[in-house]
Scaffold this active site. Structure first.
Site, PDB file in Angstrom:
ATOM      1  CD  GLU A 125      -2.754   1.382   2.437  1.00 16.27           C
ATOM      2  OE1 GLU A 125      -3.652   2.234   2.418  1.00 16.27           O
ATOM      3  OE2 GLU A 125      -2.514   0.665   3.420  1.00 16.27           O
ATOM      4  CE  LYS A 173      -6.653   0.300   1.709  1.00 13.44           C
ATOM      5  NZ  LYS A 173      -7.212  -0.076   3.026  1.00 13.44           N
TER       6      LYS A 173
END
Length: 297
Positions: free
Chosen positions: A177, A214
């Site tokens: 992420e 993400k």
């Protein structure tokens, strides 16, 4: 190796990932939004009891099922606790049909070259062993891009993949992420740089390894389509990043193959003071809207 049924659920499931992973620093804010002020608890342990009650209430709601939610990201303490006498990860999968993930990062280092790398993660191996024991499917770790700086963005992606490989070695699927801050003026340029570096990282992975990504919803729709289609990417999920639920849903629906992994946008409007009926109705409406945007793309 990851559970193949859970892999299929993430890969093919028509739904989104619920981010229930606020940690120590963000818990007071999450509780305040939920209608519990800081004077309602006298210690950190009481605070974590309250946040677990909130998360358990969400997870036990009839609105929280694997029909529309394919995964949930947990804070370490949530993984270590139980819901109705069952370890949280086990409860999520066996009762709800939702695949459990664990947040493993320890927060952000100071800004350098336009990014905030992750702080060191002491005891990561031991934590990953516990995650396997506690029936986690994968992990999540966040770092932040604040500028279209090629040196910083390469460093952030290199770090994500480096730690991601340690996670893969434990048979877990890492969610990488590198969040791009939504308010920066050069967001679109940063996203193009990020995409290029992520592709290089993916190409360096062995063929039998898969990761998840993400990412912040991009300025230009389908910027990340090449990542969605990459054979070493199980799924690309989007963070809401400070957009309201309606804004985030609208942007998400423009991006083919990306599903939501929203935190604040999921719990927006939920309150400790609501009756169970009102709570379940509001959560159900949030789940329905995020699910619809996730499957629209």
């Amino acid at each position: 190796m990851p559970n193949s049924t859970q892999t299929d659920k993430i890969s093919k499931g028509q739904g989104f990932i619920a981010a229930l992973d606020q940690s120590g620093g963000s818990t007071p804010k999450a509780l305040r939004l939920y209608g519990i002020e800081e004077d309602a608890y006298g210690s950190e342990s009481e605070m974590f009891d309250l946040i677990h009650e909130m998360r358990a209430r969400i997870i036990k709601s009839p609105a929280f099922t694997g029909d529309k939610i394919v995964g949930a990201i947990l804070f370490e303490q949530t993984m270590d606790r139980e819901i109705d006498g069952t370890p949280t990860g086990q409860y999520l999968w066996e009762t709800c049909g939702v695949v459990p993930f664990l947040k493993v990062d320890k927060g952000l280092a100071d800004a350098e070259n336009g990014v905030k790398l992750m702080k060191p993660i002491p005891g990561l191996d031991a934590l990953l062993e516990r995650a396997v024991e506690k029936a986690m499917f994968g992990t999540k770790m966040r770092s932040v891009v604040d500028a279209a700086d090629p040196v910083g963005i390469k460093a952030i992606v290199d770090q994500q993949f480096e730690i991601g490989k340690e996670i893969l070695a434990h048979g877990l699927v890492p969610i990488l992420e590198p969040e791009v801050t939504i308010s920066i003026p050069d967001k679109a340029e940063a996203e193009e740089m990020l995409k290029t570096e992520i592709l290089a990282g993916l190409d360096a992975l062995p063929d039998d390894q898969i990761v998840m990504l993400k990412l912040t919803l991009p300025e230009v729709a389908n910027t990340y389509k090449v990542l969605v289609d990459h054979p070493k990417v199980l799924k690309v999920v989007a963070l809401s990043g400070g957009y309201s639920r309606d804004e985030a849903n609208a942007k998400l629906a423009e991006n083919t193959g990306i599903i939501a992994s929203f935190s604040r946008a999921l719990t927006e409007g939920l309150s400790a003071q609501q009756s169970d009926a009102a709570f379940d109705k509001m959560l159900g409406e949030a789940v329905d809207s995020i699910h619809a945007a996730s499957v629209a793309g």
